[in-house]
Motif scaffolding. Sequence first.
Motif, PDB file in Angstrom:
ATOM      1  N   MET A  15       1.591   1.942   6.133  1.00 41.48           N
ATOM      2  CA  MET A  15       2.140   0.977   5.196  1.00 41.48           C
ATOM      3  C   MET A  15       1.173  -0.180   4.942  1.00 41.48           C
ATOM      4  O   MET A  15       0.461  -0.629   5.847  1.00 41.48           O
ATOM      5  N   THR A  16       1.177  -0.660   3.714  1.00 39.23           N
ATOM      6  CA  THR A  16       0.381  -1.828   3.357  1.00 39.23           C
ATOM      7  C   THR A  16       0.860  -3.042   4.157  1.00 39.23           C
ATOM      8  O   THR A  16       2.036  -3.382   4.127  1.00 39.23           O
ATOM      9  N   GLY A  17      -0.058  -3.657   4.896  1.00 40.93           N
ATOM     10  CA  GLY A  17       0.301  -4.800   5.721  1.00 40.93           C
ATOM     11  C   GLY A  17       0.591  -4.449   7.162  1.00 40.93           C
ATOM     12  O   GLY A  17       0.862  -5.334   7.979  1.00 40.93           O
ATOM     13  N   ALA A  18       0.511  -3.151   7.499  1.00 32.73           N
ATOM     14  CA  ALA A  18       0.839  -2.727   8.865  1.00 32.73           C
ATOM     15  C   ALA A  18      -0.345  -2.820   9.816  1.00 32.73           C
ATOM     16  O   ALA A  18      -0.178  -2.609  11.018  1.00 32.73           O
ATOM     17  N   ASP A  97      10.258  -3.351   7.231  1.00 33.32           N
ATOM     18  CA  ASP A  97      10.118  -3.913   5.887  1.00 33.32           C
ATOM     19  C   ASP A  97      10.142  -5.436   5.879  1.00 33.32           C
ATOM     20  O   ASP A  97       9.376  -6.074   5.160  1.00 33.32           O
ATOM     21  N   ASP A  98      11.036  -6.043   6.681  1.00 33.64           N
ATOM     22  CA  ASP A  98      11.120  -7.499   6.652  1.00 33.64           C
ATOM     23  C   ASP A  98       9.838  -8.148   7.157  1.00 33.64           C
ATOM     24  O   ASP A  98       9.398  -9.183   6.647  1.00 33.64           O
ATOM     25  N   VAL A  99       9.194  -7.508   8.135  1.00 35.69           N
ATOM     26  CA  VAL A  99       7.924  -8.030   8.649  1.00 35.69           C
ATOM     27  C   VAL A  99       6.825  -7.846   7.598  1.00 35.69           C
ATOM     28  O   VAL A  99       6.002  -8.744   7.376  1.00 35.69           O
ATOM     29  N   LEU A 100       6.812  -6.696   6.940  1.00 38.22           N
ATOM     30  CA  LEU A 100       5.809  -6.456   5.903  1.00 38.22           C
ATOM     31  C   LEU A 100       5.936  -7.447   4.750  1.00 38.22           C
ATOM     32  O   LEU A 100       4.937  -7.921   4.213  1.00 38.22           O
ATOM     33  N   VAL A 101       7.179  -7.764   4.383  1.00 31.58           N
ATOM     34  CA  VAL A 101       7.403  -8.740   3.313  1.00 31.58           C
ATOM     35  C   VAL A 101       6.828 -10.099   3.711  1.00 31.58           C
ATOM     36  O   VAL A 101       6.149 -10.765   2.914  1.00 31.58           O
ATOM     37  N   ARG A 102       7.063 -10.512   4.947  1.00 35.12           N
ATOM     38  CA  ARG A 102       6.535 -11.807   5.405  1.00 35.12           C
ATOM     39  C   ARG A 102       5.013 -11.803   5.413  1.00 35.12           C
ATOM     40  O   ARG A 102       4.374 -12.774   5.021  1.00 35.12           O
ATOM     41  N   ARG A 103       4.429 -10.702   5.864  1.00 36.75           N
ATOM     42  CA  ARG A 103       2.968 -10.627   5.918  1.00 36.75           C
ATOM     43  C   ARG A 103       2.363 -10.655   4.521  1.00 36.75           C
ATOM     44  O   ARG A 103       1.354 -11.324   4.284  1.00 36.75           O
ATOM     45  N   GLN A 104       2.956  -9.911   3.604  1.00 38.01           N
ATOM     46  CA  GLN A 104       2.429  -9.882   2.242  1.00 38.01           C
ATOM     47  C   GLN A 104       2.611 -11.229   1.545  1.00 38.01           C
ATOM     48  O   GLN A 104       1.738 -11.678   0.795  1.00 38.01           O
ATOM     49  N   PRO A 112       0.543  -2.883  -4.091  1.00 32.75           N
ATOM     50  CA  PRO A 112      -0.070  -2.034  -5.129  1.00 32.75           C
ATOM     51  C   PRO A 112       0.923  -1.185  -5.913  1.00 32.75           C
ATOM     52  O   PRO A 112       0.592  -0.709  -7.002  1.00 32.75           O
ATOM     53  N   LEU A 113       2.146  -1.006  -5.399  1.00 31.39           N
ATOM     54  CA  LEU A 113       3.124  -0.174  -6.099  1.00 31.39           C
ATOM     55  C   LEU A 113       4.320  -0.955  -6.639  1.00 31.39           C
ATOM     56  O   LEU A 113       5.268  -0.349  -7.129  1.00 31.39           O
ATOM     57  N   GLN A 114       4.293  -2.276  -6.566  1.00 28.75           N
ATOM     58  CA  GLN A 114       5.472  -3.017  -6.994  1.00 28.75           C
ATOM     59  C   GLN A 114       5.550  -3.180  -8.505  1.00 28.75           C
ATOM     60  O   GLN A 114       6.640  -3.397  -9.054  1.00 28.75           O
ATOM     61  N   GLY A 115       4.431  -3.065  -9.190  1.00 25.71           N
ATOM     62  CA  GLY A 115       4.451  -3.213 -10.638  1.00 25.71           C
ATOM     63  C   GLY A 115       5.030  -4.551 -11.036  1.00 25.71           C
ATOM     64  O   GLY A 115       4.638  -5.597 -10.521  1.00 25.71           O
ATOM     65  N   ARG A 118       9.978  -6.212  -7.522  1.00 26.21           N
ATOM     66  CA  ARG A 118       9.859  -7.018  -6.309  1.00 26.21           C
ATOM     67  C   ARG A 118       8.897  -6.367  -5.319  1.00 26.21           C
ATOM     68  O   ARG A 118       8.600  -5.170  -5.410  1.00 26.21           O
ATOM     69  N   LEU A 119       8.443  -7.186  -4.368  1.00 26.77           N
ATOM     70  CA  LEU A 119       7.599  -6.673  -3.302  1.00 26.77           C
ATOM     71  C   LEU A 119       8.321  -5.567  -2.535  1.00 26.77           C
ATOM     72  O   LEU A 119       7.733  -4.531  -2.189  1.00 26.77           O
ATOM     73  N   LEU A 120       9.599  -5.759  -2.289  1.00 25.79           N
ATOM     74  CA  LEU A 120      10.370  -4.761  -1.548  1.00 25.79           C
ATOM     75  C   LEU A 120      10.434  -3.441  -2.306  1.00 25.79           C
ATOM     76  O   LEU A 120      10.440  -2.365  -1.709  1.00 25.79           O
ATOM     77  N   ASP A 121      10.472  -3.506  -3.641  1.00 25.34           N
ATOM     78  CA  ASP A 121      10.466  -2.279  -4.440  1.00 25.34           C
ATOM     79  C   ASP A 121       9.184  -1.486  -4.194  1.00 25.34           C
ATOM     80  O   ASP A 121       9.207  -0.249  -4.101  1.00 25.34           O
ATOM     81  N   GLY A 122       8.072  -2.201  -4.106  1.00 26.16           N
ATOM     82  CA  GLY A 122       6.801  -1.534  -3.821  1.00 26.16           C
ATOM     83  C   GLY A 122       6.793  -0.873  -2.461  1.00 26.16           C
ATOM     84  O   GLY A 122       6.274   0.242  -2.295  1.00 26.16           O
TER      85      GLY A 122
END
Length: 289
Positions: A15-18, A97-104, A112-115, A118-122
């Motif tokens: 995952m991006t941010g992992a 996911d919640d940790v990835l959102v905070r990091r991003q 790269p996939l949120q278009g 939202r970030l969570l959608d990506g």
Amino acid sequence: MSGERHGELVVVTGMTGAGRSTAAKELEDLGFYVVDNLPPSLLREVVQLVDESRGTEQPIAVVVDVRSGSFFQSLQANLAQGATGRHATLLFLDCADDVLVRRQDAARRPHPLQGSGRLLDGLIREREVLADLRSDADLVIDTSRLNVHQLTEKIAEAFGTPDSTRLKITVSSFGFKYGIPVDADFVADMRFLPNPFWIPELRPHTGRDKDVAEYVMEQMGAAEFLDGYVPVLEGVAEGYLREGKRFMTVAVGCTGGKHRSVAMTEEINRRLLASGYDVKAAHRDLGRE
């Protein structure tokens, strides 16, 4: 600790941010030839180029992220068929996911996939793309509760060799008049010792010459300093290893970096070598005057 890893191929994804970048940096420190953001369809070509240029024993790590898109099928096929001719390990880095959102959010970078969503959608789309790879992974590391040091420790445990995970120590002399080395973890000041510069027959020589070295070591406080300082460095070195650090730089300074600091650097290097450490001496400003 794992055994020898020469010739291995490690494919890093997740995952991006992992923590892919952190994992790649640690693998590089462990001696791997690292290729970032590689289209999986080029995997065999990269391995062939490394085999030809560096030899088949050179371990390789490639980082593949979600931007590779549909090429993931090619990656899975190559790994399943053993197409590279190397033992391959698929490492997947996961995170909540919640940790990835905070990091991003902290990095202030879009997914790269949120278009336009939202970030969570990506993140949701990314999990869908990577689902099959995660299920095929040889090793999954969940970084949700890991800091950078803990992640690098896990990578070292999984892919390190006894040699690659040793602490590498550099002891370097320098002259204060040229500035303190910015990469130094420790700085020792030898200006408490008499300066051989003021002795005409020693002035042209350096701390690597026997007459200067003997003069420095005979001065009051020199032996006491070494007897106290070297054990401190050894204790810190063991702590660095426990925290996952692989490099330590000790700077030893005097006025010009020619006499006292050079002689003491050589002696510190000698003592650490005798204690079994992977250490080298360097002299930043020697010959600069």
